[in-house]
Design an enzyme around this catalytic site. Structure first.
Site, PDB file in Angstrom:
ATOM      1  N   ASP A  89       4.067   2.938   9.485  1.00 15.48           N
ATOM      2  CA  ASP A  89       2.732   3.025   8.884  1.00 15.48           C
ATOM      3  C   ASP A  89       2.345   4.505   8.868  1.00 15.48           C
ATOM      4  O   ASP A  89       1.965   5.058   9.903  1.00 15.48           O
ATOM      5  CB  ASP A  89       1.701   2.236   9.699  1.00 15.48           C
ATOM      6  N   LYS A 151      -2.182   0.572   2.664  1.00 15.48           N
ATOM      7  CA  LYS A 151      -2.985   0.126   3.809  1.00 15.48           C
ATOM      8  C   LYS A 151      -4.319   0.850   3.776  1.00 15.48           C
ATOM      9  O   LYS A 151      -4.388   2.037   3.477  1.00 15.48           O
ATOM     10  CB  LYS A 151      -2.208   0.426   5.098  1.00 15.48           C
ATOM     11  N   LYS A 180      -2.078  -4.042   3.249  1.00 17.94           N
ATOM     12  CA  LYS A 180      -2.453  -4.289   4.639  1.00 17.94           C
ATOM     13  C   LYS A 180      -3.893  -3.835   4.831  1.00 17.94           C
ATOM     14  O   LYS A 180      -4.242  -2.694   4.533  1.00 17.94           O
ATOM     15  CB  LYS A 180      -1.533  -3.535   5.606  1.00 17.94           C
TER      16      LYS A 180
END
Length: 212
Positions: A89, A151, A180
């Site tokens: 991430d 995300k 996400k």
């Protein structure tokens, strides 16, 4: 798909101890979460607890500011994978985006994706710092760079995920990337609303209470 399979059970606190990370991983096993999300220094500790389970390890890179050097971010991602992470991430370089240096933003994402190969790459665009136009551009750059996910947030900015931001992101990425939602999702009802909008993963430190 049951709610627990959407959850990246998360502890990214600077004060998180090895014991805290072990507890996080044991909760992930107990509740059958999809993944845990931890800082890079905790990847090997998480790997020890989760060995033999199906639970993935997501490691954050360039966290939480996104402002370290290109080479440092790429090497950090590689190091996390070598230590046992399944997913990365990464935080985009927000300053570059705001400077309209879009090629640099895209190239950094591309370089990290190339460096980690088949491993999943999630690109944190930190929506709280961006205009709607910048959010759209960031999502497009992530798709062009072949990222697997966009995300919303680190959870360390001035705000977290919002339903409005997720709707915008879904409109831009379509089926070309997954989404996400992360930051501030504390209740089951909130989580289900995000899933209805098309989110594939939810980053939260409140996973057990969402399930209970």
């Amino acid at each position: 798909m049951p709610l627990e399979k959407y959850i990246d059970h998360t502890n990214l606190k600077p004060t998180a101890t090895t014991t805290d990370i072990e507890a996080l991983c044991k909760e992930a096993i107990e509740y059958n979460f999809y993944a845990v999300c931890v800082n890079g220094c905790h990847v090997s500790s998480a790997k020890k607890v989760l060995r033999g389970t199906h639970i993935k390890i997501a490691a954050v890179v360039g966290f939480p500011l996104g402002a370290m050097s290109f080479k440092a971010k790429v090497q950090e991602a590689v190091d996390c994978i070598e230590n046992g992470a399944d997913e990365i991430d990464m935080v985009i370089n927000i300053g570059w985006l705001k400077s309209k240096d879009y090629d640099a933003v895209r190239e950094e994402i591309e370089a990290i994706k190339k460096a980690i190969g088949d491993h999943v790459l999630k690109v944190i665009i930190e929506t709280c710092f961006l205009s709607n136009e910048e959010k759209e551009i960031a999502c497009r750059l992530a798709v062009e760079a072949k990222a697997d996910y966009v995300k919303t947030s680190t959870g360390f900015g001035t705000g977290g995920a919002t339903l409005q931001d997720v709707a915008l992101m879904k409109r831009v990425v379509g089926d070309n990337a997954k989404i996400k939602a992360s930051g501030g999702i504390k209740t089951r009802e909130e989580a289900l609303k995000y899933i209805e909008l098309g989110v594939s993963r939810i980053g939260t430190s409140s996973g057990p209470s969402l399930i209970q």
